[in-house]
Design a protein around this motif. Sequence first.
Motif, PDB file in Angstrom:
ATOM      1  N   PHE A 199      43.393  53.419  44.800  1.00 31.32           N
ATOM      2  CA  PHE A 199      43.645  53.108  46.208  1.00 31.32           C
ATOM      3  C   PHE A 199      43.805  51.602  46.427  1.00 31.32           C
ATOM      4  N   GLY A 200      44.638  51.013  45.590  1.00 30.84           N
ATOM      5  CA  GLY A 200      44.932  49.597  45.764  1.00 30.84           C
ATOM      6  C   GLY A 200      44.040  48.661  44.966  1.00 30.84           C
ATOM      7  N   TYR A 201      42.958  49.181  44.372  1.00 30.59           N
ATOM      8  CA  TYR A 201      42.078  48.326  43.579  1.00 30.59           C
ATOM      9  C   TYR A 201      42.456  48.455  42.107  1.00 30.59           C
ATOM     10  N   ASP A 202      42.530  47.327  41.424  1.00 31.38           N
ATOM     11  CA  ASP A 202      42.888  47.322  40.010  1.00 31.38           C
ATOM     12  C   ASP A 202      41.677  47.757  39.171  1.00 31.38           C
ATOM     13  N   LEU A 203      41.845  48.837  38.436  1.00 33.39           N
ATOM     14  CA  LEU A 203      40.706  49.359  37.671  1.00 33.39           C
ATOM     15  C   LEU A 203      40.422  48.538  36.412  1.00 33.39           C
ATOM     16  N   ASN A 204      41.299  47.601  36.082  1.00 34.10           N
ATOM     17  CA  ASN A 204      41.016  46.740  34.932  1.00 34.10           C
ATOM     18  C   ASN A 204      40.042  45.625  35.293  1.00 34.10           C
ATOM     19  N   ASP A 205      39.862  45.439  36.586  1.00 30.84           N
ATOM     20  CA  ASP A 205      38.950  44.394  37.038  1.00 30.84           C
ATOM     21  C   ASP A 205      37.514  44.920  37.021  1.00 30.84           C
ATOM     22  N   PRO A 206      36.637  44.242  36.265  1.00 29.04           N
ATOM     23  CA  PRO A 206      35.244  44.741  36.146  1.00 29.04           C
ATOM     24  C   PRO A 206      34.559  44.901  37.501  1.00 29.04           C
ATOM     25  N   MET A 211      32.419  48.806  41.469  1.00 23.59           N
ATOM     26  CA  MET A 211      32.531  49.475  42.774  1.00 23.59           C
ATOM     27  C   MET A 211      32.634  50.992  42.571  1.00 23.59           C
ATOM     28  N   ILE A 212      33.416  51.391  41.576  1.00 24.07           N
ATOM     29  CA  ILE A 212      33.536  52.833  41.283  1.00 24.07           C
ATOM     30  C   ILE A 212      32.154  53.408  40.976  1.00 24.07           C
ATOM     31  N   TYR A 213      31.385  52.654  40.169  1.00 24.26           N
ATOM     32  CA  TYR A 213      30.035  53.130  39.860  1.00 24.26           C
ATOM     33  C   TYR A 213      29.238  53.367  41.138  1.00 24.26           C
ATOM     34  N   PHE A 214      29.313  52.407  42.063  1.00 27.47           N
ATOM     35  CA  PHE A 214      28.534  52.557  43.300  1.00 27.47           C
ATOM     36  C   PHE A 214      29.010  53.765  44.111  1.00 27.47           C
ATOM     37  N   ILE A 215      30.312  53.995  44.109  1.00 24.72           N
ATOM     38  CA  ILE A 215      30.823  55.164  44.838  1.00 24.72           C
ATOM     39  C   ILE A 215      30.270  56.449  44.212  1.00 24.72           C
ATOM     40  N   VAL A 216      30.339  56.513  42.885  1.00 26.83           N
ATOM     41  CA  VAL A 216      29.849  57.720  42.208  1.00 26.83           C
ATOM     42  C   VAL A 216      28.369  57.926  42.514  1.00 26.83           C
ATOM     43  N   ALA A 217      27.587  56.848  42.448  1.00 27.35           N
ATOM     44  CA  ALA A 217      26.153  56.959  42.696  1.00 27.35           C
ATOM     45  C   ALA A 217      25.893  57.443  44.125  1.00 27.35           C
ATOM     46  N   ALA A 218      26.659  56.905  45.066  1.00 24.50           N
ATOM     47  CA  ALA A 218      26.459  57.310  46.463  1.00 24.50           C
ATOM     48  C   ALA A 218      26.814  58.788  46.638  1.00 24.50           C
ATOM     49  N   VAL A 219      27.897  59.213  46.001  1.00 26.21           N
ATOM     50  CA  VAL A 219      28.290  60.619  46.121  1.00 26.21           C
ATOM     51  C   VAL A 219      27.229  61.520  45.489  1.00 26.21           C
TER      52      VAL A 219
END
Lengths: 371, 247
Positions: A199-206, A211-219
Amino acid sequence: MTTLQDPPIAPSAAGRSARRRFGPGTGSRAAAGFAVAAVVLFAVAPVVLGDFRLGLLAKYLCLAIVAVGIGLAWGRGGMLTLGQGVFFGLGGYAMAMHLKLADAGPGQLPDFMQLYGQLDALPWWWRPFTSPAFALAATVLLPMLVALPLGLLIFRRRVRGAYFAILSQALCAAFAIFLIGQQGTTGGTNGLTDIQGFFGYDLNDPINRRMIYFIVAAVLLAVLGVAWQLMRSRYGELLVAVRDGEERVRFLGYDPANVKLVAYVVAAGMAGLAGALFVPAVGIISPAMIGVVPSIEFVIGVAVGGRASLVGPALGAIAVAWARTALSERLPSAWTYFEGLLFILPVVFLPGGLASLTVFLRRRSGKKASA
Amino acid sequence: MSGLVVRDLKVVFDGFVAVGGVDLDVPAGDVRFVIGPNGAGKTTLIDAITGLARASGSVTFDGRELLGRKVHKIARLGVGRTFQNSTVFEELTVLQNLDIAAGWNRGPLTLLRRRSSVPPEVQRALETIRLTAVRDQPAGTLPHGQKQWLEIGMLLVQDAKLFLLDEPVAGMSQEERDATGELLGELSKTHTVVVIEHDMDFLRRFARTVTVMHAGGILSEGTVAEVQADPRVQEVYLGHAVQAQEA
Ligand SMILES: Nc1ncnc2c1ncn2[C@@H]1O[C@H](COP(=O)(O)OP(=O)(O)OP(=O)(O)O)[C@@H](O)[C@H]1O
Ligand SMILES: [Mg+2]
């Protein structure tokens, strides 16, 4: 034997433990549990773990989300869902399709289609996934919409136990084979790989990977919240009743098929959500991740952690996935055997999983204290 | 027409006729005992009425045909039953068992919430079956007699109008039997009760009317005294009972 006239006054120890398992588990205790989990997931883990390990943990948490659903359907509902790969895959592919389309840019075909395909236009069933809203909704609703008629058919016809498990496995195998067969439009055996953006964020950027980790944890926390409410609700009690006496429940005026269906569909939605988060967390979804073997692996974590408890399945899934990584880094060939043991040991010796160990220990210490 | 009306009821298992053309009338408010030797077809009769066994003929309760309906639909018409081996939900507490029995018509919103208080009908049932003090105990830990009472309590809160009880006092102490018998009498003021029973002493004390089954058919019917005086019953059932007691 106690007569009807003077029943025991004090509830027994067993009574207390049953309330702990099924009853309120007072709101404040649950809130404390969630607070601890939140601190561990949001404050401790990101500080202690480096980017690579945190990325791995994000993957494990995805598996934990599947496990929470299995805990509900299997632990509370008695349905041995050996086919969650189907729903995980539906969610994963729905997300990956959108991300591939977004990576390709407007009007372009995803890279693999250009590579293999004689396609000059996007297949019709890919088109809606251009819309982020559609894709996001589909990650959860698609698995649920598949689970609904499927579950209705299965439970109305009273398919249960081993037959249900085998049917689930067969569906998984069929789904994986279907995906492999449609190389041109699904990426075949390779799956949908090389996902670059979210969604517009570059996944190569640590930073974005964190941020993905935080989303997964929140879900995961949200999913645990849903499961917690379902388990403590009247529906949760009814589900256990159906698990333990499906026929008996009919004579009370319920149709057990509907009761099971709810847990089955919710578990499917959770698996779909997990699949969707798995894609940005790992960067790939392929038939190898959703077939027969991964579907069994989902269940192993749940069995180890304790299928009927709330957090047992999630912790078990994380522990097993972690053990898998640790072991297969060192002894790649040993893992398969170890995994087999992991499934057999709790089933034979500790049907309640690790979660029951705490109850067991508490009971023992209680006995010592009273002796 | 109120009460239970059974006409030409037939249940066949793989060619074996378990119930062969039974006619039965249990008027509202009756306490009917159904007796008969082992294998007479008593349980199968209840299975057919409650939709568990496929049957031909006709069964109506309060004027509505039951045959051909699904088990849970029949239950919703006010037909409740217990089983020969008690079948409470062992891992759930007494309260949870009753609460579930009281709830088939709850909406999704109520179901998805926690039970915030004990529903009044559940509280009343707890008192009637005298299990208030153990209401938070898992049903599996109850002694057999209390499990049977819990089953009766579940029928009460389920709002059953017709109680079909399969050997409710088997395995109960004398004291428990007396209490159960009194409860049945109380129940009959507002319910129709059918009891399958082997215990002749219990029958003499609490039956209002008796139906004797033998080999899938009805052998005799009437008051306790009438049935006991029937020579065919003495030959088939009472003879059997005496033997059973001697054995
Ligand atoms: N599901 C079934 N399949 C085949 N035969 C059955 C089945 N259920 C019952 N029967 C047979 O039907 C006959 C009647 O059984 P039923 O259980 O109704 O007897 P009963 O009068 O309740 O006996 P008891 O006093 O022992 O409980 C028996 O011969 C039994 O073996
Ligand atoms: Mg019987």
